[in-house]
Each structure stands twice: as structure tokens, then as C-alpha cells.
Design a protein around this motif. Structure first.
Motif, PDB file in Angstrom:
ATOM      1  N   GLN A 354     110.669  -7.474  20.269  1.00 47.63           N
ATOM      2  CA  GLN A 354     110.003  -7.153  19.003  1.00 47.63           C
ATOM      3  C   GLN A 354     110.312  -8.262  17.978  1.00 47.63           C
ATOM      4  N   ASP A 372     110.987  -7.191   7.853  1.00 47.90           N
ATOM      5  CA  ASP A 372     111.322  -5.940   8.552  1.00 47.90           C
ATOM      6  C   ASP A 372     111.596  -6.211  10.030  1.00 47.90           C
ATOM      7  N   ALA A 374     112.518  -4.123  14.010  1.00 51.51           N
ATOM      8  CA  ALA A 374     112.261  -2.904  14.801  1.00 51.51           C
ATOM      9  C   ALA A 374     113.567  -2.307  15.299  1.00 51.51           C
ATOM     10  N   PRO A 376     117.373  -0.146  14.610  1.00 51.66           N
ATOM     11  CA  PRO A 376     117.635   1.282  14.357  1.00 51.66           C
ATOM     12  C   PRO A 376     117.489   1.667  12.896  1.00 51.66           C
ATOM     13  N   GLY A 377     117.376   0.710  11.990  1.00 51.40           N
ATOM     14  CA  GLY A 377     117.251   1.035  10.575  1.00 51.40           C
ATOM     15  C   GLY A 377     118.610   1.230   9.907  1.00 51.40           C
ATOM     16  N   ASP A 379     121.130   3.685   7.739  1.00 58.00           N
ATOM     17  CA  ASP A 379     121.380   5.089   7.398  1.00 58.00           C
ATOM     18  C   ASP A 379     121.283   5.291   5.888  1.00 58.00           C
ATOM     19  N   ARG A 424     112.505   1.686   4.817  1.00 55.81           N
ATOM     20  CA  ARG A 424     112.365   1.838   6.276  1.00 55.81           C
ATOM     21  C   ARG A 424     111.032   1.229   6.708  1.00 55.81           C
ATOM     22  N   SER A 425     111.113   0.423   7.741  1.00 60.21           N
ATOM     23  CA  SER A 425     109.932  -0.239   8.276  1.00 60.21           C
ATOM     24  C   SER A 425     109.042   0.764   9.001  1.00 60.21           C
ATOM     25  N   PRO A 426     107.719   0.544   9.031  1.00 58.02           N
ATOM     26  CA  PRO A 426     106.836   1.402   9.830  1.00 58.02           C
ATOM     27  C   PRO A 426     107.213   1.416  11.310  1.00 58.02           C
ATOM     28  N   ARG A 427     107.952   0.394  11.752  1.00 59.70           N
ATOM     29  CA  ARG A 427     108.374   0.339  13.150  1.00 59.70           C
ATOM     30  C   ARG A 427     109.706   1.047  13.373  1.00 59.70           C
ATOM     31  N   GLY A 428     110.251   1.646  12.289  1.00 59.27           N
ATOM     32  CA  GLY A 428     111.493   2.392  12.423  1.00 59.27           C
ATOM     33  C   GLY A 428     112.730   1.628  12.027  1.00 59.27           C
ATOM     34  N   GLY A 429     112.623   0.339  11.817  1.00 59.16           N
ATOM     35  CA  GLY A 429     113.775  -0.462  11.457  1.00 59.16           C
ATOM     36  C   GLY A 429     113.961  -0.546   9.950  1.00 59.16           C
TER      37      GLY A 429
END
Length: 453
Positions: A354, A372, A374, A376-377, A379, A424-429
Motif C-alpha cells: 500500500q 495518509d 494504510a 493501523p492508525g 489510537d 483517520r485515513s479512508p484506508r483506515g490508517g
């Protein structure tokens, strides 16, 4: 001393002006009296003749009289002190060659004021001795008053100066105490008025800023020592292991080729980590972002250059660029460092398949940069402290880095009047966004100088 000197000069000037006015007033009054007495004597001379007119006896002081005949001879009362010789102007009056009224504006050598009036084919004169005693008495009084005023002015001036400068004395004592004790916690009492109170408040603000700066330096030193401890310890242990094996002559037998390669790789990684940490600490320790001049620049060029540098440092990290030209006023090297830190941070988390996405666009009056990944983002509990110095989330402690990269980003963005946020990214990250003030197109087309010193 200044107040006393000013009062002395004022009294002296006032004495000079008052003396001149008093002298003029007394002289005018004396001339009016002489003129009135001369008219009375002239009327008697007209009726009785100059040779037979009865002259008033000398009263012992004050007025003196005499008659001037056309040939220049004079008649005076018995027992009267001698007046100065008849002047040529007075003879001309007696002979009718000049105006009937001639007054002498100056006292002669004997200190008399003489008034001459044409009468009965000759002239009559009335004189009065010049008396300076009123002026002398007035001068003595002014001198005493002046001395009193000077003394009082000096005392009052000293009292007022000491009262007005008392806060300055306390301020000086406090400044000396701070200089000797290095204690920045002693606030100076807010007293006095006007400029003095403003000065005290400014110095208290300065002391507060110095306290904050000292606290920030202490925290930086403590955090740096803590962060340096782990890589230095690991580096020391690995080097000691190599030295011990080498001394025993067992370096080749104790370590396989694969183990030596892995150990050397760890040593290199630790040296790189220490070098990066030292560079980031140097950037944070400086009081400003850099010594660069502020320029009008295309932020897209800065982003492209930063991404290219990030690619050379981490070739296995793929970056997808989507940038449009946006002009900002800033320092190129500082902005490049901030973008590079953002890309490096995203590269640590982005999976191999990614790419890190970097987007730059104009949004209203701002230049918006988004990076951004991909991964785990972040917390929710870690979001408020993402930009703190040396802060690393629990999930990031196993990854390389010092926890200073995003702190440098925050400082650079603040110095340029912008804002850095985490989402938070649209890809979850993680989605890191930077908003910087954009330069309107009108300023660029106006052809203004693009360098601000």
C-alpha cells in the motif's frame, strides 16, 4: 539637583525682569513728580521773572531746584547742595533754541535726575537724587526668597524623585538578586504607575518566559538523556562483545558469518538512529526554525523534493503523489524537513503493498497538505500527544525513530502561521493534515519581490 538648578534659574530670570519693571516704574513716577514741580516753578518765574522769582528753600532732602538764565548762569536756593553743571541741552532750552520741555532720561555722574522746562526767557530745573534703595531692598528680598525656594525645591525634588524611583530601586534590587541567585521564580511586585508599572510588568513577563524556557530546556535534556540511553547501551554492549571476542581470538569461531553480518547491521542501524536523534535534537534546541529568509515559493516543488529524498532513504516505501501548485510564504528548507518527516512517519506504518498517499491542494485561503497511510492508525488516546516531543505510542516503540519527527513538524507549521492536525485515513490508517496560509494569486501577478528579509 536638577529641580534646585531649575528653580534658581527661574528666580534669577524673575528677579531680572521684576527689577527692570520696578526701575522703570520708579523712574516714571519720579519724572511725573519732577514735571509737576517744574510747571509750578515755571509759572512763578513767568509772573515774577527769572531774576526775582523766589526759590523754595531746600528741605534737606529730596527735590532740588535752580533757575538757568539765558547766559548760562544759575540761581539756587541757599544751603542747597550743588547740582551738576548745566548741560548744553539745558542752555539751549534757556536760550529758546530747542523745545520748551526737555527731560533727561539718564542720571548724571552725581546720580541726579534733572528735568528742564523753558520759562520767562530762561529755564527752570527740578532735580531729584537717584535712589536705588527700593531696588536694592527688592533685590535682597528676592535673593532670600530665591534661596528659600531653591532649598525647598531641592528637598521637594529629592522627596518626589525618591518616591517616584523607589519602584525602580526595588526593580534593580530584584534584577541583581536574580542575576546572583539565578532564581527566576521571584516576581517583582506590580507597583508604581504609568511607564514604571509597564516596565515592571514587562520584566515579569520576561522572567516568566525565561522560566518557561528553562523548564523546556530541562525537559528536553531529560527526555534526550532518556532516549539516548537505550541506543547507546545497545551500541556499547555490541561493541564490547566484539572487543572481548577479538581479544580472545575467538571472533571467527564464536560468531558465524550470518551472526557477524546481523551484528554489524545492528551497529549501523544504531549509529544511524543516534545521528538522526542528534540532528533532530539540534533542530529542536535552536530558538528559531532556521536562519533562512522567508520566500514566496511553490509548495508543490517542496513536496516533490521531500518525497524524492524520502525515496532515496527508504527505497522500499512507495509514495503516490497528487499535488497542484500552491504558493506560500515560507522557508524552503524548514518546510522540506517537515514534509520529509511526515512522509517518513507514514512510511513506517504503511504496508508494503500500500503506497503512502501525499496530496497538496488549495482550499480557500489555505494550502492543504495531506499525508495518509494504510497502517493501523492512531489510537484516540494517543491523538492529543502525537506532536509532543519524544512521545511514542506503545505500538511504535519497536519501530526505529526518536519521537521527535512530528514535534519538528508542529514547530515548523506554527512558525509559518499554520495548523497541523491528526485524523483517520479512508484506508483506515493515519491522516496527517497541514494547513498553511496561501499567497493570493493577485500578489504573484503584481510582480512583487519574492524574498522577505
Amino acid at each position: 539637583m536638577i529641580a534646585a538648578t531649575a528653580i534658581a534659574l527661574s528666580v534669577f530670570l524673575a528677579f531680572q525682569v521684576a527689577s527692570e519693571l520696578l526701575d522703570w516704574q520708579l523712574r516714571a513716577a519720579a519724572e511725573d513728580q519732577l514735571r509737576a514741580d517744574s510747571r509750578v516753578l515755571a509759572a512763578n518765574a513767568e509772573s515774577a521773572g527769572l531774576g526775582q522769582v523766589a526759590l523754595p528753600p531746600y528741605p534737606g532732602s529730596g527735590r532740588l531746584v535752580r533757575v538757568v538764565l539765558p547766559d548760562g548762569s544759575v540761581r539756587t536756593p541757599d544751603g542747597q547742595p550743588a547740582l551738576p553743571p548745566v548741560s548744553e541741552n539745558a542752555v539751549r532750552v534757556a536760550q529758546g533754541a530747542s523745545a520748551d520741555l526737555v527731560e533727561s532720561g539718564d542720571s548724571d555722574d552725581d546720580g541726579y535726575l534733572v528735568y528742564t522746562l523753558r520759562a520767562g526767557g530762561g529755564a527752570v530745573q527740578v532735580a531729584r537724587a537717584a535712589d536705588d534703595s527700593p531696588i536694592n531692598t527688592f533685590g535682597l528680598g528676592m535673593l532670600l526668597i530665591g534661596l528659600l525656594c531653591v532649598v525647598c525645591g531641592a528637598l521637594v525634588g529629592r522627596a518626589v524623585a525618591r518616591a517616584g524611583l523607589a519602584p525602580i530601586d526595588r526593580l534593580t534590587a530584584a534584577a541583581v538578586r536574580v542575576a546572583h541567585t539565578r532564581d527566576l521564580d521571584a516576581d517583582i511586585p506590580d507597583e508604581g504607575g504609568g511607564e514604571i508599572r509597564q516596565l515592571i510588568r514587562s520584566i515579569n513577563d520576561m522572567l516568566a518566559a525565561l522560566r518557561d524556557s528553562r523548564q523546556a530546556q530541562r525537559l528536553l535534556a531529560e527526555d534526550a538523556a532518556h532516549e539516548l540511553k537505550t541506543p547507546l547501551t545497545s551500541l556499547r554492549l555490541n561493541i564490547e562483545l566484539l572487543i572481548r571476542l577479538d581479544r580472545r581470538g575467538a571472533l571467527d569461531s564464536a560468531l558465524s558469518s550470518e551472526s557477524r553480518t546481523r551484528l554489524l547491521h545492528d551497529l549501523g542501524a544504531q549509529v544511524v538512529e543516534l545521528s538522526t536523534l542528534a540532528a533532530e535534537l539540534t533542530d529542536l534546541a535552536r530558538g528559531d526554525v532556521s536562519d533562512e529568509n522567508t520566500e514566496l515559493l511553490d509548495l508543490a516543488d517542496v513536496v516533490v523534493a521531500a518525497v524524492a529524498q524520502a525515496g532515496s532513504r527508504a527505497p522500499d516505501v512507495e509514495v503516490a503523489l497528487d499535488v497542484t501548485p500552491v504558493w506560500v510564504s515560507g522557508r524552503p528548507a524548514a518546510l522540506k524537513r517537515a514534509v520529509l518527516n511526515l512522509v517518513d512517519n507514514a512510511g513506517k506504518w504503511s504496508p508494503a503493498d500500500q503506497p503512502v498517499q501525499v496530496r497538496l491542494r488549495a482550499e480557500g485561503t489555505s494550502a492543504v497538505l495531506e499525508v495518509d497511510d494504510a497502517g493501523p492508525g492512531i489510537d484516540a488516546a494517543d491523538v492529543p500527544r502525537v506532536f509532543d516531543r519524544f512521545y511514542r505510542a506503545d505500538s511504535a516503540r519497536a519501530l526505529p525513530g526518536s519521537g521527535l519527527g512530528l514535534s519538528i513538524v508542529q514547530r515548523v507549521v506554527d512558525a509559518h502561521g499554520g495548523r497541523a492536525t491528526v485524523g483517520r485515513s479512508p484506508r483506515g490508517g493515519a491522516l496527517l493534515r497541514v494547513d498553511l496560509p496561501a499567497v493570493p494569486i493577485a500578489r504573484l501577478t503584481a510582480g512583487e519581490d519574492t524574498t522577505v528579509h
